[in-house]
Motif scaffolding. Sequence first.
Motif, PDB file in Angstrom:
ATOM      1  N   VAL A 213       0.849  -1.191   0.000  1.00 22.51           N
ATOM      2  CA  VAL A 213       0.000   0.000   0.000  1.00 22.51           C
ATOM      3  C   VAL A 213       0.882   1.237   0.000  1.00 22.51           C
ATOM      4  O   VAL A 213       1.566   1.513   0.991  1.00 22.51           O
ATOM      5  N   ASP A 214       0.922   1.939  -1.117  1.00 20.23           N
ATOM      6  CA  ASP A 214       1.584   3.247  -1.176  1.00 20.23           C
ATOM      7  C   ASP A 214       0.524   4.284  -0.827  1.00 20.23           C
ATOM      8  O   ASP A 214      -0.507   4.379  -1.489  1.00 20.23           O
ATOM      9  N   THR A 215       0.760   5.043   0.239  1.00 17.38           N
ATOM     10  CA  THR A 215      -0.283   5.937   0.732  1.00 17.38           C
ATOM     11  C   THR A 215      -0.607   7.076  -0.231  1.00 17.38           C
ATOM     12  O   THR A 215      -1.616   7.760  -0.053  1.00 17.38           O
ATOM     13  N   GLY A 216       0.214   7.289  -1.262  1.00 15.20           N
ATOM     14  CA  GLY A 216      -0.074   8.336  -2.237  1.00 15.20           C
ATOM     15  C   GLY A 216      -0.793   7.852  -3.476  1.00 15.20           C
ATOM     16  O   GLY A 216      -1.131   8.646  -4.348  1.00 15.20           O
ATOM     17  N   HIS A 217      -1.059   6.554  -3.567  1.00 14.16           N
ATOM     18  CA  HIS A 217      -1.568   5.962  -4.807  1.00 14.16           C
ATOM     19  C   HIS A 217      -3.069   5.712  -4.802  1.00 14.16           C
ATOM     20  O   HIS A 217      -3.532   4.640  -5.191  1.00 14.16           O
ATOM     21  N   HIS A 218      -3.847   6.676  -4.340  1.00 16.09           N
ATOM     22  CA  HIS A 218      -5.289   6.469  -4.251  1.00 16.09           C
ATOM     23  C   HIS A 218      -6.046   7.694  -4.744  1.00 16.09           C
ATOM     24  O   HIS A 218      -5.523   8.807  -4.739  1.00 16.09           O
ATOM     25  N   ALA A 219      -7.288   7.460  -5.131  1.00 16.89           N
ATOM     26  CA  ALA A 219      -8.155   8.571  -5.512  1.00 16.89           C
ATOM     27  C   ALA A 219      -8.485   9.408  -4.277  1.00 16.89           C
ATOM     28  O   ALA A 219      -8.497   8.890  -3.153  1.00 16.89           O
ATOM     29  N   PRO A 220      -8.746  10.702  -4.456  1.00 18.15           N
ATOM     30  CA  PRO A 220      -9.118  11.543  -3.310  1.00 18.15           C
ATOM     31  C   PRO A 220     -10.314  10.947  -2.569  1.00 18.15           C
ATOM     32  O   PRO A 220     -11.279  10.488  -3.174  1.00 18.15           O
ATOM     33  N   GLY A 221     -10.220  10.953  -1.255  1.00 19.37           N
ATOM     34  CA  GLY A 221     -11.313  10.446  -0.432  1.00 19.37           C
ATOM     35  C   GLY A 221     -11.280   8.956  -0.171  1.00 19.37           C
ATOM     36  O   GLY A 221     -12.120   8.443   0.577  1.00 19.37           O
ATOM     37  N   THR A 222     -10.326   8.235  -0.763  1.00 25.59           N
ATOM     38  CA  THR A 222     -10.244   6.795  -0.526  1.00 25.59           C
ATOM     39  C   THR A 222      -9.927   6.525   0.950  1.00 25.59           C
ATOM     40  O   THR A 222      -9.052   7.158   1.534  1.00 25.59           O
ATOM     41  N   ASN A 223     -10.642   5.568   1.527  1.00 26.66           N
ATOM     42  CA  ASN A 223     -10.412   5.192   2.918  1.00 26.66           C
ATOM     43  C   ASN A 223      -9.286   4.159   2.962  1.00 26.66           C
ATOM     44  O   ASN A 223      -9.520   2.955   2.855  1.00 26.66           O
ATOM     45  N   ILE A 224      -8.055   4.637   3.108  1.00 28.99           N
ATOM     46  CA  ILE A 224      -6.891   3.757   3.048  1.00 28.99           C
ATOM     47  C   ILE A 224      -6.869   2.805   4.236  1.00 28.99           C
ATOM     48  O   ILE A 224      -6.472   1.644   4.110  1.00 28.99           O
ATOM     49  N   GLU A 225      -7.322   3.273   5.399  1.00 31.53           N
ATOM     50  CA  GLU A 225      -7.295   2.395   6.560  1.00 31.53           C
ATOM     51  C   GLU A 225      -8.232   1.196   6.391  1.00 31.53           C
ATOM     52  O   GLU A 225      -7.975   0.117   6.951  1.00 31.53           O
ATOM     53  N   PHE A 226      -9.308   1.358   5.629  1.00 28.41           N
ATOM     54  CA  PHE A 226     -10.177   0.214   5.337  1.00 28.41           C
ATOM     55  C   PHE A 226      -9.430  -0.824   4.509  1.00 28.41           C
ATOM     56  O   PHE A 226      -9.529  -2.035   4.762  1.00 28.41           O
ATOM     57  N   ILE A 227      -8.677  -0.349   3.528  1.00 28.05           N
ATOM     58  CA  ILE A 227      -7.873  -1.258   2.698  1.00 28.05           C
ATOM     59  C   ILE A 227      -6.866  -1.997   3.579  1.00 28.05           C
ATOM     60  O   ILE A 227      -6.693  -3.218   3.471  1.00 28.05           O
ATOM     61  N   VAL A 228      -6.208  -1.255   4.453  1.00 29.47           N
ATOM     62  CA  VAL A 228      -5.210  -1.854   5.344  1.00 29.47           C
ATOM     63  C   VAL A 228      -5.853  -2.902   6.248  1.00 29.47           C
ATOM     64  O   VAL A 228      -5.327  -4.014   6.413  1.00 29.47           O
ATOM     65  N   ALA A 229      -6.996  -2.564   6.829  1.00 25.45           N
ATOM     66  CA  ALA A 229      -7.679  -3.504   7.725  1.00 25.45           C
ATOM     67  C   ALA A 229      -8.075  -4.773   6.984  1.00 25.45           C
ATOM     68  O   ALA A 229      -7.928  -5.889   7.508  1.00 25.45           O
ATOM     69  N   THR A 230      -8.562  -4.617   5.759  1.00 26.31           N
ATOM     70  CA  THR A 230      -8.998  -5.776   4.984  1.00 26.31           C
ATOM     71  C   THR A 230      -7.824  -6.669   4.605  1.00 26.31           C
ATOM     72  O   THR A 230      -7.886  -7.900   4.743  1.00 26.31           O
ATOM     73  N   LEU A 231      -6.742  -6.073   4.128  1.00 26.08           N
ATOM     74  CA  LEU A 231      -5.582  -6.864   3.733  1.00 26.08           C
ATOM     75  C   LEU A 231      -4.941  -7.557   4.938  1.00 26.08           C
ATOM     76  O   LEU A 231      -4.472  -8.699   4.831  1.00 26.08           O
ATOM     77  N   LEU A 232      -4.917  -6.888   6.084  1.00 29.58           N
ATOM     78  CA  LEU A 232      -4.418  -7.536   7.296  1.00 29.58           C
ATOM     79  C   LEU A 232      -5.305  -8.711   7.684  1.00 29.58           C
ATOM     80  O   LEU A 232      -4.818  -9.778   8.070  1.00 29.58           O
ATOM     81  N   ARG A 233      -6.598  -8.514   7.593  1.00 30.56           N
ATOM     82  CA  ARG A 233      -7.551  -9.587   7.929  1.00 30.56           C
ATOM     83  C   ARG A 233      -7.344 -10.799   7.043  1.00 30.56           C
ATOM     84  O   ARG A 233      -7.481 -11.948   7.486  1.00 30.56           O
TER      85      ARG A 233
END
Length: 386
Positions: A213-233
Amino acid sequence: MTDLAAVKAALRTQAVETPSWAYGNSGTRFKVFAQAGVPRTPWEKVDDAAQVHAVTGVAPTVALHIPWDEVDDYAALARHAEDRGLRLGAINSNTFQDDDYRLGSICHPDAAVRRKAVGHLLECVDIMDATGSNDLKLWFADGTNYPGQDDIRGRQDRLGEGLAEVYERLGEGQRMLLEYKLFEPAFYTTDVPDWGTAYAHCLKLGPKARVVVDTGHHAPGTNIEFIVATLLREERLGGFDFNSRFYADDDLMVGAADPFQLFRIMYEVVRGGGLTSGVAFMLDQCHNIEAKIPAIIRSVMNVQEATAKALLTDREALAAAQVSGDVLEANAVLMDAYNTDVRPLLREVREEMGLDPDPLAAYRRSGWAEKIAAERVGGQQAGWGA
């Protein structure tokens, strides 16, 4: 209640990998501003990375980028790092700076170009063997600019085939970390544009393949922590490329644009056990106008501060509020942790580690900046021109 001793222990064992390329000159497509003392060789990049680790105590590895960090003897470079208290970290491939890759690399319609790209990735695994590195980090600039330019599904097939060949070459304890990017340089389709595409390929490849997860590689407003939580899960989060953005992929210092977002991400890392599960915390930044080494030190400190706040979150109180449906209290618990001034705590941790409590002040007193400015005269500075 939070166990302060456990928080300190976690902070002492945290590791943030610094990128070799961040020590070199960088800039925009318009101009690169050179700085005195910038490394000219991978050996000098390692020397600078050692200064960051010396004052922070939590930056024990430095990532390489091939061919930017190409040397004749990678084992010797690894020994050079060890002599300076470091290890060589992730090996980053480069399939975007060759004329043959104008229409893509491992997704290219020409089989000969695909063969060349895969060959480079296999060479990177050879370098991993020589350096003792565990992670092969892949980012592809592959994509299209116009509808009809190429077969979208066909490009995914080629991507999967190329990744599979490289995956089979990985040795024991080695991983493939697949990065994604919404756009740039391709503007119509990007072949690995989001975490879902990266995750789908990693699932098919096997357990050694993880998502970056590169924290700069998302559309504006993307919930990055949701992505992180899902991938960790799903046990598929391989690592981070930490940086900040205001508009697109700005590659600014981590925590500079939205420190609250960094805290939210690190809370999910802590919540999901990411601090102890092999997730690689890497910086990926371009220091265009600021001094390189101090900026990297400051970035490491920003990650430490966000991590400390995440660790101090009263998870029992938060869980109780969540279960009872007390929305305001749940938010207040999280905000209390974020608003905590953790700098005194981190000063204590550094002192307990035998370090100066102020890493930036320690670096300035070391005289390293003056030393390299005086000694690194002549030759070709590392970086790219514009």
